[in-house]
Every structure is written in structure tokens, then in C-alpha cells.
Design an enzyme around this catalytic site. Structure first.
Site, PDB file in Angstrom:
ATOM      1  CE  LYS A   1      31.632  14.691  16.693  1.00 26.53           C
ATOM      2  NZ  LYS A   1      30.280  14.139  16.537  1.00 26.53           N
TER       3      LYS A   1
ATOM      4  CE  LYS B   1      35.172  18.365   5.162  1.00 21.72           C
ATOM      5  NZ  LYS B   1      35.192  16.943   5.451  1.00 21.72           N
TER       6      LYS B   1
ATOM      7  CE  LYS C   1      27.642  19.568  11.243  1.00 23.48           C
ATOM      8  NZ  LYS C   1      27.029  18.307  10.954  1.00 23.48           N
TER       9      LYS C   1
HETATM   10  P1  AMP Z   1      29.404  16.206   8.300  1.00 22.97           P
HETATM   11  O1  AMP Z   1      28.323  17.204   8.060  1.00 22.97           O
HETATM   12  O2  AMP Z   1      30.756  16.837   8.473  1.00 22.97           O
HETATM   13  O3  AMP Z   1      29.065  15.192   9.352  1.00 22.97           O
HETATM   14  O4  AMP Z   1      29.582  15.374   6.951  1.00 22.97           O
HETATM   15  C1  AMP Z   1      28.567  14.592   6.369  1.00 22.97           C
HETATM   16  C2  AMP Z   1      29.019  14.161   4.980  1.00 22.97           C
HETATM   17  O5  AMP Z   1      29.254  15.300   4.131  1.00 22.97           O
HETATM   18  C3  AMP Z   1      30.336  13.368   4.981  1.00 22.97           C
HETATM   19  O6  AMP Z   1      30.256  12.335   4.014  1.00 22.97           O
HETATM   20  C4  AMP Z   1      31.379  14.401   4.573  1.00 22.97           C
HETATM   21  O7  AMP Z   1      32.491  13.841   3.945  1.00 22.97           O
HETATM   22  C5  AMP Z   1      30.604  15.318   3.626  1.00 22.97           C
HETATM   23  N1  AMP Z   1      31.142  16.696   3.726  1.00 22.97           N
HETATM   24  C6  AMP Z   1      30.983  17.567   4.761  1.00 22.97           C
HETATM   25  N2  AMP Z   1      31.607  18.754   4.511  1.00 22.97           N
HETATM   26  C7  AMP Z   1      32.205  18.626   3.278  1.00 22.97           C
HETATM   27  C8  AMP Z   1      33.011  19.489   2.442  1.00 22.97           C
HETATM   28  N3  AMP Z   1      33.319  20.732   2.811  1.00 22.97           N
HETATM   29  N4  AMP Z   1      33.426  19.019   1.250  1.00 22.97           N
HETATM   30  C9  AMP Z   1      33.096  17.760   0.853  1.00 22.97           C
HETATM   31  N5  AMP Z   1      32.356  16.900   1.580  1.00 22.97           N
HETATM   32  C10 AMP Z   1      31.904  17.314   2.783  1.00 22.97           C
END
Ligand code: AMP
Ligand code: TRP
Length: 349
Positions: A128, A211, A214
Site C-alpha cells: 500500500k 480476484k 471493488k
Molecule cells: P476487502 O474488501 O478486500 O478489504 O476484503 C474484505 C473481506 O472480504 C476480506 O475478508 C476478504 O478476504 C473478503 N474478500 C474480498 N474479495 C474477495 C473475493 N474476491 N473472494 C473471496 N473473498 C473476498
């Protein structure tokens, strides 16, 4: 885990804590990889008699710039996402981090326990902050110590998180161990990370090797938790696939990342294994499978986005729920902080 740490662990009753940053844009990945798992923990907690605590970590989100109005909206949207996914404020504690000042207070003490070298090794910091570390916020550097405080101010024993957060939970254990050692007390538990398996990883609808995120520049690559039925169906219809029919065994999805991802999403949404799904749909073309997946996704997700939209129309309802959650959280956090202050020699009169 060694015998001794297991023995120490038994002194702490199970308690589950997790948090998500309200940094905008919840996807199907967040739902299947985080929210839905949290709901499973909530139900297990009810059955087995332990507490589950879920947080919108707004103080973590602001370690990189957040527009104030956007932060407010995203925090409420995350709360709405939690509730619409099935987290029930009567069953779990739901709140935003900044309303419970004990996080920041314990976070300061942990800033004095954690070592610079530990923080410098964190891969999320390196990713980051990028090349220009001199220009990153001090908060971004100290972020894992605050995360340790989020967890340990509740003496949480289990933290469900994605693979990328494993290192931070391990650092939480290092901080707990150093604190316990330096002050000669077994005060903080050795928290276990509970890591999401590869099976729950949802990939981009445009590129099966990435993956679902967002931050993907293409909105067609993801299903947002706020998408309505038409958007969900159209994104699935347009998802990238290959020209072959579906195999009847998982083995046949090797080297077919996009096909595998759609089968995986179908399996997750229908509470089946990929094997079970392929027994039914093996041999079908995507022209037949995609409408089935679209129908299932709309049936499962549209009620969630509708409920989120309803809640977002009533922000005062959300604020009341999280305000109540914050008060419940403080009941647990305040005595832990008070005891910590005693241990380190701070006077409270
Ligand atoms: P983030 O939005 O990346 O901060 O992720 C928040 C939570 O959502 C974390 O526990 C991630 O592991 C889960 N997460 C985010 N994107 C994915 C994805 N594409 N597949 C599975 N879990 C996800
Ligand atoms: N760092 C986590 C993330 O980026 C969010 C987070 C903050 C968290 N505090 C936490 C997760 C405590 C679990 C427990 O996803």
C-alpha cells in the site's frame, strides 16, 4: 499449537471478532468470502454459547485518504451489507470502530509494544505504501498495531479473515506474547486466524486468474452487493467463458479458470460442492448454464441488495443499530482496557 500454548488458551473463552474496512464497493467476493462466513459464525456462536463481534473499521479505512461524506456513506453501506447478509444485531455485536475509543487507547499501548522492524516486514504496508514510503501516513504504518487492539480489546480467540490478513493476525499474537512476557502476565490470548479457503475465493468475471475486486476498473468484472436483479443477470450472461461444454468432474475444470469460477459461484450460492453441481450440469453448454446461474444469483442476491437499499433510505435506523452495538462493545472493551492500564502502570482515579 504447542501443549503449553493450548493450556494457556483454555483460560480464554471463545470469542469471534472480525472487521471490514468501509472503503467502498462491496462485491460478491466480500459476500461469499466474508459476510456469509460471519453469519455462519454468528449461528455457531448462538448454539455453542460464544459471542460474535463484527466491526466497520473506519479508523483503518482512513489510513489512506477518504472523503468525509464518502466515509460516512460507506460505513453505513457496510453496516447495511452486514445486516442484509444475515448478521442480526440481536445475535451479534455490530458497530463502527471509532465509536469505541478503547480501540485507539489500546492501539497506543500496542504502538509502544510493537517494534518498527515488525511493521516494516508487513506485506500490506509494502504494497500500500509503494515506493514512496516517506509520503505514506504514519497511520498506515501503525495499522497492524491498531488491528491487534481491535482483536485483543475483546480478548478475541478466533478471527475469520482472508489469506492476505494472516500476517496481521500473526503479528497480533507477537504483540500479545511480548506484552504478556514484558509485564509477566498471561493477560492477552494467542488469537487464531481462521483463514478463508481457496474454495471461497471469487474470481473476476472477465479474467479468471484475478480476484473479484471493488478496485477492478471494469464494473462488468464484478457483481456488487448493491446491483439489482437486471445488473446481476446481465453481468452473468456476459461473463467470459470458453466454447466447451461443462465437464462432469472437477478435474475437467483445470486450465479453465473462468468456467471453474462460475461453477464455484453456483456451488457456493446453492450450498453444494462443485462435484455435486457438476453431477447435475456436466455436459451442458454455457448457453444453458449461465441462465441457471443468473436465476440462482438473482434469487440469492437481489433480496440482499433490496434490503441494503431499504436500509440506506433510513440512515437513522442504521445509526441507531450501530450506536447500540458500540455501547455493547464498550461493555466488553472497557474492563479489558482498564486492566491493561493497571498492568502497565497508568493511574485511573
Ligand atoms: P476487502 O474488501 O478486500 O478489504 O476484503 C474484505 C473481506 O472480504 C476480506 O475478508 C476478504 O478476504 C473478503 N474478500 C474480498 N474479495 C474477495 C473475493 N474476491 N473472494 C473471496 N473473498 C473476498
Ligand atoms: N485489516 C483488515 C482488512 O484490511 C481489516 C481489519 C481491521 C480487521 N481490524 C481487524 C480484520 C480486526 C479482522 C480483525 O481486511
Amino acid at each position: 499449537m504447542s501443549d503449553t500454548s493450548q493450556a494457556k488458551q483454555t483460560a480464554f473463552k471463545p470469542r469471534v471478532f472480525s472487521g471490514i474496512q468501509p472503503s467502498g464497493g462491496l462485491t460478491l467476493g466480500n459476500y461469499l468470502g466474508a459476510m456469509r462466513r460471519f453469519v455462519d459464525w454468528q449461528d455457531r456462536g448462538l448454539k455453542e454459547g460464544f459471542e460474535t463481534i463484527f466491526c466497520m473499521v473506519d479508523m483503518h479505512a482512513m489510513t489512506v485518504w477518504q472523503d468525509p461524506d464518502a466515509l460516512r456513506r460507506q460505513t453505513r453501506e457496510l453496516a447495511a451489507g452486514y445486516i442484509a447478509s444475515g448478521l442480526d444485531p440481536e445475535k451479534s455485536i455490530l458497530f463502527n470502530q471509532s465509536q469505541v475509543p478503547e480501540h485507539a487507547q489500546l492501539g497506543w499501548i500496542f504502538n509502544c509494544v510493537a517494534r518498527m522492524g515488525w511493521m516494516q516486514r508487513m506485506t500490506q504496508w509494502k504494497d500500500k505504501a509503494g515506493k514512496n514510503t516517506q509520503n505514506a501516513s504514519l497511520g498506515l504504518f501503525a495499522y497492524p498495531a491498531l488491528m491487534a487492539a481491535d482483536i485483543l480489546v475483546y480478548h478475541a480467540t478466533h478471527v475469520p479473515v482472508g489469506e492476505d490478513q494472516k500476517q496481521h493476525v500473526e503479528l497480533t499474537r507477537d504483540i500479545a506474547a511480548k506484552f504478556n512476557h514484558d509485564y509477566g502476565q498471561e493477560f492477552f490470548p494467542m488469537t487464531e486466524p481462521v483463514i478463508e479457503g481457496a474454495a471461497t475465493r471469487v474470481m473476476s468475471l472477465r479474467d479468471g486468474s484475478k480476484k473479484m475486486s471493488k478496485s477492478d476498473p471494469s464494473d462488468m468484472a464484478r457483481i456488487n452487493m448493491t446491483d439489482d436483479a437486471d445488473a446481476i443477470a446481465s453481468k452473468i450472461r456476459k461473463a467470459r467463458t470458453d466454447p466447451d461444454a461443462l465437464p462432469s468432474e472437477v478435474e475437467g475444470l483445470k486450465e479453465r479458470a473462468e468456467a471453474r469460477n462460475l461453477v464455484n459461484i453456483y456451488a457456493a450460492l446453492s450450498d453444494q460442492t462443485m462435484e455435486q453441481v457438476l453431477q447435475d450440469v456436466g455436459g451442458k453448454q454455457f448457453s444453458e448454464f449461465k441462465p441457471m446461474l443468473a436465476e440462482l444469483a438473482v434469487a440469492k442476491l437481489a433480496p440482499i441488495s433490496t434490503e441494503m437499499a431499504r436500509l440506506m433510505q433510513a440512515p437513522e435506523e442504521i445509526d441507531a443499530i450501530i450506536g447500540k452495538g458500540a455501547a455493547q462493545a464498550r461493555e466488553i472493551a472497557a474492563p479489558v482496557l482498564a486492566k491493561t492500564y493497571d498492568i502497565v502502570g497508568m493511574i485511573r482515579s
